[in-house]
Design a protein around this motif. Sequence first.
Motif, PDB file in Angstrom:
ATOM      1  N   ASP A  21       0.833  -1.216   0.000  1.00  0.00           N
ATOM      2  CA  ASP A  21       0.000   0.000   0.000  1.00  0.00           C
ATOM      3  C   ASP A  21       0.865   1.262   0.000  1.00  0.00           C
ATOM      4  O   ASP A  21       0.587   2.223  -0.728  1.00  0.00           O
ATOM      5  CB  ASP A  21      -0.934   0.025   1.209  1.00  0.00           C
ATOM      6  N   TRP A  22       1.931   1.261   0.800  1.00  0.00           N
ATOM      7  CA  TRP A  22       2.829   2.408   0.859  1.00  0.00           C
ATOM      8  C   TRP A  22       3.522   2.621  -0.484  1.00  0.00           C
ATOM      9  O   TRP A  22       3.633   3.743  -0.965  1.00  0.00           O
ATOM     10  CB  TRP A  22       3.845   2.221   1.983  1.00  0.00           C
ATOM     11  N   HIS A  23       3.955   1.542  -1.108  1.00  0.00           N
ATOM     12  CA  HIS A  23       4.601   1.655  -2.424  1.00  0.00           C
ATOM     13  C   HIS A  23       3.643   2.248  -3.459  1.00  0.00           C
ATOM     14  O   HIS A  23       4.035   3.085  -4.278  1.00  0.00           O
ATOM     15  CB  HIS A  23       5.119   0.297  -2.894  1.00  0.00           C
ATOM     16  N   GLU A  24       2.388   1.825  -3.414  1.00  0.00           N
ATOM     17  CA  GLU A  24       1.407   2.361  -4.364  1.00  0.00           C
ATOM     18  C   GLU A  24       1.172   3.850  -4.131  1.00  0.00           C
ATOM     19  O   GLU A  24       1.063   4.619  -5.094  1.00  0.00           O
ATOM     20  CB  GLU A  24       0.108   1.566  -4.285  1.00  0.00           C
ATOM     21  N   ILE A  25       1.132   4.267  -2.886  1.00  0.00           N
ATOM     22  CA  ILE A  25       0.982   5.692  -2.561  1.00  0.00           C
ATOM     23  C   ILE A  25       2.186   6.478  -3.079  1.00  0.00           C
ATOM     24  O   ILE A  25       2.039   7.546  -3.681  1.00  0.00           O
ATOM     25  CB  ILE A  25       0.814   5.894  -1.041  1.00  0.00           C
ATOM     26  N   GLN A  26       3.386   5.944  -2.880  1.00  0.00           N
ATOM     27  CA  GLN A  26       4.599   6.616  -3.349  1.00  0.00           C
ATOM     28  C   GLN A  26       4.614   6.752  -4.872  1.00  0.00           C
ATOM     29  O   GLN A  26       4.993   7.803  -5.394  1.00  0.00           O
ATOM     30  CB  GLN A  26       5.841   5.846  -2.901  1.00  0.00           C
ATOM     31  N   ARG A  28       1.978   6.833  -6.904  1.00  0.00           N
ATOM     32  CA  ARG A  28       0.970   7.837  -7.293  1.00  0.00           C
ATOM     33  C   ARG A  28       1.485   9.250  -7.043  1.00  0.00           C
ATOM     34  O   ARG A  28       1.306  10.147  -7.866  1.00  0.00           O
ATOM     35  CB  ARG A  28      -0.335   7.612  -6.528  1.00  0.00           C
ATOM     36  N   SER A  29       2.126   9.449  -5.897  1.00  0.00           N
ATOM     37  CA  SER A  29       2.661  10.773  -5.554  1.00  0.00           C
ATOM     38  C   SER A  29       3.747  11.213  -6.531  1.00  0.00           C
ATOM     39  O   SER A  29       3.772  12.365  -6.969  1.00  0.00           O
ATOM     40  CB  SER A  29       3.231  10.771  -4.135  1.00  0.00           C
ATOM     41  N   LYS A  32       2.258  12.171  -9.903  1.00  0.00           N
ATOM     42  CA  LYS A  32       1.662  13.506  -9.831  1.00  0.00           C
ATOM     43  C   LYS A  32       2.739  14.589  -9.827  1.00  0.00           C
ATOM     44  O   LYS A  32       2.637  15.585 -10.547  1.00  0.00           O
ATOM     45  CB  LYS A  32       0.796  13.622  -8.579  1.00  0.00           C
ATOM     46  N   THR A  41      -1.849   0.473 -11.940  1.00  0.00           N
ATOM     47  CA  THR A  41      -0.687  -0.167 -11.353  1.00  0.00           C
ATOM     48  C   THR A  41      -0.775  -1.654 -11.650  1.00  0.00           C
ATOM     49  O   THR A  41      -1.785  -2.289 -11.367  1.00  0.00           O
ATOM     50  CB  THR A  41      -0.606   0.075  -9.834  1.00  0.00           C
TER      51      THR A  41
END
Length: 108
Positions: A21-26, A28-29, A32, A41
């Motif tokens: 989950d953290w990797h996916e957030i990183q 996406r960030s 952007k 993904t």
Amino acid sequence: MTTKPTAIGYLRRDVSGIRQDWHEIQMRSLAKLFGYDLAKTVVFTENTTARIVRLMTVVWRVDAAAVIVPSVEHFGAEVPVELVKLADVITVAPRRTYQRTPPSPFGA
């Protein structure tokens, strides 16, 4: 109105583990921050066959300009050269861009 270039996120579930989950957030960030539209993904496991070929098929189908990955570890030892021929590859940690080389107009 300008259209953002498309990016694909890529990770291996077995490499990310509980950090997925953290990797996916990183990813996406970073997409952007760099001005990409993260279309999807792609998540594979250690049991997925022909991972790079399958990833390249997704990149080709969505006409992605970049693949964003948490680290080179998700590819194994190094970023696949054949993937970099198709799209830029951007790693989150360390932050690095493996820039594709446009084809030569001279066919070499």
